[in-house]
Write a protein that holds these residues in place. Structure first.
Motif, PDB file in Angstrom:
ATOM      1  N   PRO A   1      -4.781  -6.189  -6.711  1.00 17.82           N
ATOM      2  CA  PRO A   1      -3.988  -6.829  -7.764  1.00 17.82           C
ATOM      3  C   PRO A   1      -3.985  -6.015  -9.061  1.00 17.82           C
ATOM      4  O   PRO A   1      -2.977  -5.960  -9.775  1.00 17.82           O
ATOM      5  CB  PRO A   1      -4.704  -8.168  -7.978  1.00 17.82           C
ATOM      6  N   GLY A   2      -5.099  -5.328  -9.337  1.00 20.70           N
ATOM      7  CA  GLY A   2      -5.219  -4.560 -10.579  1.00 20.70           C
ATOM      8  C   GLY A   2      -4.234  -3.391 -10.643  1.00 20.70           C
ATOM      9  O   GLY A   2      -3.982  -2.837 -11.722  1.00 20.70           O
ATOM     10  N   ASP A   3      -3.667  -3.008  -9.496  1.00 14.38           N
ATOM     11  CA  ASP A   3      -2.693  -1.908  -9.510  1.00 14.38           C
ATOM     12  C   ASP A   3      -1.364  -2.339 -10.141  1.00 14.38           C
ATOM     13  O   ASP A   3      -0.484  -1.507 -10.372  1.00 14.38           O
ATOM     14  CB  ASP A   3      -2.456  -1.383  -8.093  1.00 14.38           C
ATOM     15  N   VAL A   4      -1.194  -3.634 -10.362  1.00 19.61           N
ATOM     16  CA  VAL A   4      -0.006  -4.100 -11.103  1.00 19.61           C
ATOM     17  C   VAL A   4      -0.399  -4.113 -12.572  1.00 19.61           C
ATOM     18  O   VAL A   4      -1.184  -4.936 -13.007  1.00 19.61           O
ATOM     19  CB  VAL A   4       0.414  -5.520 -10.645  1.00 19.61           C
ATOM     20  N   ARG A   5       0.127  -3.150 -13.331  1.00 13.91           N
ATOM     21  CA  ARG A   5      -0.335  -3.019 -14.717  1.00 13.91           C
ATOM     22  C   ARG A   5       0.546  -3.773 -15.709  1.00 13.91           C
ATOM     23  O   ARG A   5       0.086  -4.194 -16.756  1.00 13.91           O
ATOM     24  CB  ARG A   5      -0.421  -1.541 -15.108  1.00 13.91           C
ATOM     25  N   SER A   6       1.807  -3.894 -15.393  1.00 18.48           N
ATOM     26  CA  SER A   6       2.699  -4.624 -16.299  1.00 18.48           C
ATOM     27  C   SER A   6       3.784  -5.299 -15.471  1.00 18.48           C
ATOM     28  O   SER A   6       3.941  -5.000 -14.272  1.00 18.48           O
ATOM     29  CB  SER A   6       3.354  -3.661 -17.303  1.00 18.48           C
ATOM     30  N   LEU A   7       4.546  -6.167 -16.114  1.00 22.22           N
ATOM     31  CA  LEU A   7       5.634  -6.846 -15.398  1.00 22.22           C
ATOM     32  C   LEU A   7       6.665  -5.839 -14.897  1.00 22.22           C
ATOM     33  O   LEU A   7       7.330  -6.063 -13.883  1.00 22.22           O
ATOM     34  CB  LEU A   7       6.312  -7.887 -16.298  1.00 22.22           C
ATOM     35  N   ALA A   8       6.757  -4.716 -15.608  1.00 21.54           N
ATOM     36  CA  ALA A   8       7.727  -3.692 -15.202  1.00 21.54           C
ATOM     37  C   ALA A   8       7.391  -3.134 -13.815  1.00 21.54           C
ATOM     38  O   ALA A   8       8.280  -2.650 -13.104  1.00 21.54           O
ATOM     39  CB  ALA A   8       7.755  -2.573 -16.241  1.00 21.54           C
ATOM     40  N   ASP A   9       6.129  -3.231 -13.421  1.00 21.29           N
ATOM     41  CA  ASP A   9       5.745  -2.737 -12.094  1.00 21.29           C
ATOM     42  C   ASP A   9       6.421  -3.506 -10.966  1.00 21.29           C
ATOM     43  O   ASP A   9       6.498  -3.023  -9.835  1.00 21.29           O
ATOM     44  CB  ASP A   9       4.222  -2.821 -11.906  1.00 21.29           C
ATOM     45  N   LEU A  10       6.873  -4.703 -11.285  1.00 22.30           N
ATOM     46  CA  LEU A  10       7.549  -5.510 -10.265  1.00 22.30           C
ATOM     47  C   LEU A  10       8.701  -4.724  -9.643  1.00 22.30           C
ATOM     48  O   LEU A  10       8.933  -4.784  -8.426  1.00 22.30           O
ATOM     49  CB  LEU A  10       8.074  -6.803 -10.897  1.00 22.30           C
ATOM     50  N   ALA A  11       9.403  -3.981 -10.481  1.00 25.47           N
ATOM     51  CA  ALA A  11      10.595  -3.260 -10.022  1.00 25.47           C
ATOM     52  C   ALA A  11      10.260  -2.218  -8.946  1.00 25.47           C
ATOM     53  O   ALA A  11      11.145  -1.761  -8.220  1.00 25.47           O
ATOM     54  CB  ALA A  11      11.291  -2.596 -11.200  1.00 25.47           C
ATOM     55  N   ARG A  12       8.994  -1.843  -8.821  1.00 24.82           N
ATOM     56  CA  ARG A  12       8.614  -0.867  -7.781  1.00 24.82           C
ATOM     57  C   ARG A  12       8.537  -1.511  -6.404  1.00 24.82           C
ATOM     58  O   ARG A  12       8.580  -0.828  -5.382  1.00 24.82           O
ATOM     59  CB  ARG A  12       7.244  -0.272  -8.115  1.00 24.82           C
TER      60      ARG A  12
ATOM     61  N   GLU B   1       0.843  -1.209   0.000  1.00 19.96           N
ATOM     62  CA  GLU B   1       0.000   0.000   0.000  1.00 19.96           C
ATOM     63  C   GLU B   1       0.871   1.250   0.000  1.00 19.96           C
ATOM     64  O   GLU B   1       0.536   2.238  -0.624  1.00 19.96           O
ATOM     65  CB  GLU B   1      -0.962  -0.030   1.198  1.00 19.96           C
ATOM     66  N   GLY B   2       1.992   1.147   0.663  1.00 18.96           N
ATOM     67  CA  GLY B   2       2.929   2.272   0.715  1.00 18.96           C
ATOM     68  C   GLY B   2       3.447   2.687  -0.660  1.00 18.96           C
ATOM     69  O   GLY B   2       3.887   3.820  -0.861  1.00 18.96           O
ATOM     70  N   ILE B   3       3.403   1.794  -1.625  1.00 16.04           N
ATOM     71  CA  ILE B   3       3.856   2.161  -2.978  1.00 16.04           C
ATOM     72  C   ILE B   3       2.661   2.188  -3.954  1.00 16.04           C
ATOM     73  O   ILE B   3       2.811   2.068  -5.161  1.00 16.04           O
ATOM     74  CB  ILE B   3       4.948   1.195  -3.505  1.00 16.04           C
ATOM     75  N   GLY B   4       1.486   2.340  -3.388  1.00 15.41           N
ATOM     76  CA  GLY B   4       0.294   2.536  -4.228  1.00 15.41           C
ATOM     77  C   GLY B   4      -0.284   1.258  -4.819  1.00 15.41           C
ATOM     78  O   GLY B   4      -1.007   1.308  -5.809  1.00 15.41           O
TER      79      GLY B   4
END
Ligand code: ADP
Ligand code: ZN
Length: 436
Positions: A51-62, A44-47
């Motif tokens: 589950p839908g807040d993960v839009r692409s695999l690149a979001d993993l890096a956040r 939650e601290g990173i928004g």
């Protein structure tokens, strides 16, 4: 008969499809993680609050990395995402580097783990014709039970003997016609010395393959075991935090371990900057487990060093391969300011045919300096009356080590069987400097 593929659709999935599947499963993993008291505030601290807040695999890096300390801090149930009543099993790491960490599995998790192992074992040619002697520790360690389930799944007859008692291992191998074993490489080397003592020629056994993992070993050690027994050795990688064995496994080509990317997202990061590295470059393996209901773990820093093999494997499996594990980041020794991995030492000595089946690395204080001693077992014939060849061998080992690691070690030669053997993971390094 072993099939060409255990699960063809999954093992040969084209990259775009595989990545789409990873994204879908990453969302599920994040959904599970949000149920835990450990991950909820982190995500939650990173928004990321659904589950839908993960839009692409690149979001993993956040997402921040998860470390072994995090697992310890979440002990015992802080990372549990399922109802405790749905958990059917727990395991714990062997605690090589401190307090053990615990993982939980639902029945579905056990089935999925077993599936990854079944596909791994099938890729080595193992099937219902095989008699499988599992010499890994049963109990909390995942190498015993985990591999056991996978072996049964592909139809092998399992002898769940566990480690130790070399004479009994040999008797079982003879009596039941064992074709396949699972053991640490150091244990197989030790067992070979016992064979010789009991007058057994390994070629009279039915043995044809071994799964070796749980500790780092060099390509020369693999070749040595293969030659001693006349078998094929398959490298097997896993860690309890990621279920255990079955994370990555060599196929019949024995050239790099396929990491099952429909079950794990693989990243290799630079040890210092923690940024992703290019394919082929060495770094720390970071893994996200995708299909574990009971205990999601996101971006786990394994501390294991490896690299991604460039190019595709001719076997037809599309999952990327990782290179043999070079060691752990925390294995690195600093000797008089020079960084040395025990695996560099192993590589040098195991490439020498005169060297026997065991070795030990000792680091001590010598005044203000550090002193490195490498104790090496050599073959039985080398201890003749004439000491000149021995001195020459000692010098040769020392020179080669010095050329490789830029440190001039003391080298001691020992007769076979004189250095300590461990039943589980070998303890190759004794660092006296850390003793108080
Ligand atoms: P630990 O040893 O950390 O207590 P585990 O029992 O789960 O925990 O062991 C997993 C570790 O064993 C891996 O992180 C890795 O360091 C090592 N390992 C497993 N398989 C291999 C392999 N094939 N080659 C080298 N090291 C391995
Ligand atoms: Zn392959």
């Amino acid at each position: 008969m072993a099939k060409r593929f255990w699960d063809e659709a999954a093992e040969t999935m084209a990259r775009p499809e595989l990545e789409a599947l990873q994204l879908e499963r990453l969302r599920e993993a994040v959904g599970q993680a949000l149920k835990t008291s450990f991950y909820k505030p982190r995500l939650e601290g990173i928004g990321i609050s659904s589950p839908g807040d993960v839009r692409s695999l690149a979001d993993l890096a956040r997402i921040p990395f998860t470390t072994k300390d995090d697992l310890r801090r979440a002990f015992p149930y802080g990372m549990l995402a399922a109802d405790r009543r749905d958990v059917v099993r727990m395991h714990a790491s062997s605690g090589t580097t401190g307090i053990p960490t615990v993982i939980y599995l639902t029945a579905g998790d056990v089935a999925r783990w077993t599936g990854f192992l079944a596909r791994s074992l099938n890729a080595t040619g193992a099937d219902s014709n095989d008699v499988f002697q599992n010499m890994m520790t049963y109990g909390l360690f995942t190498g015993g039970l985990g591999m056991h389930y996978g072996a049964e799944k592909v139809g092998m007859m399992v002898i769940p003997v566990g480690p130790g008692n070399a004479s009994r291992q040999l008797k079982l191998m003879k009596d039941f016609g064992t074709t396949t074993v699972h053991a640490t490489p150091s244990y197989l080397l030790h067992l070979h010395s016992k064979l010789a003592e009991e007058g057994i020629d390994p070629r009279d056994l039915e043995l044809k393959r071994a799964f070796c993992g749980a500790e780092p070993y060099s390509e020369d050690t693999r070749r040595k075991i293969e030659a001693l027994y006349g078998i094929e050795v398959f490298n097997s990688y896993g860690l309890s935090e990621m279920n255990g064995p079955g994370v990555a496994f060599e196929c019949e080509r024995r050239d790099g371990m396929h990491l099952w990317e429909d079950g794990y997202i693989l990243e290799i990061v630079d040890r210092d900057s923690l940024e992703g590295v290019k394919d082929g470059a060495m770094g720390e393996i970071v893994l996200t487990i995708l299909c574990r209901e009971a205990m999601p773990i996101l971006r786990y820093r394994t501390r294991d060093l490896s690299s991604v093999y460039p190019g595709e494997c001719p076997c037809g499996r599309t999952h990327r391969r990782i290179a043999r594990i070079m060691g752990r980041t925390d294995d690195m020794l600093i000797i008089n300011g020079i960084n040395v991995f025990p695996s560099q030492i192993e590589e040098v000595i195991m490439a020498m045919p005169e060297v026997g089946n065991n070795y030990l690395i000792l680091v001590e204080k010598d005044g203000a300096l550090d002193r490195l001693t490498v104790k090496v077992e050599i073959g039985p014939l080398a201890f003749a009356d004439d000491s000149r060849p021995l001195n020459a061998l000692r010098d040769r080992i020392r020179d080669r080590l010095q050329a490789s690691i830029s440190i001039n070690p003391r080298v001691e030669l020992h007769e076979p069987g004189m250095l300590p053997v461990s039943e589980g993971k070998a303890k190759r390094v004794v660092d006296e400097r850390t003793r108080i």
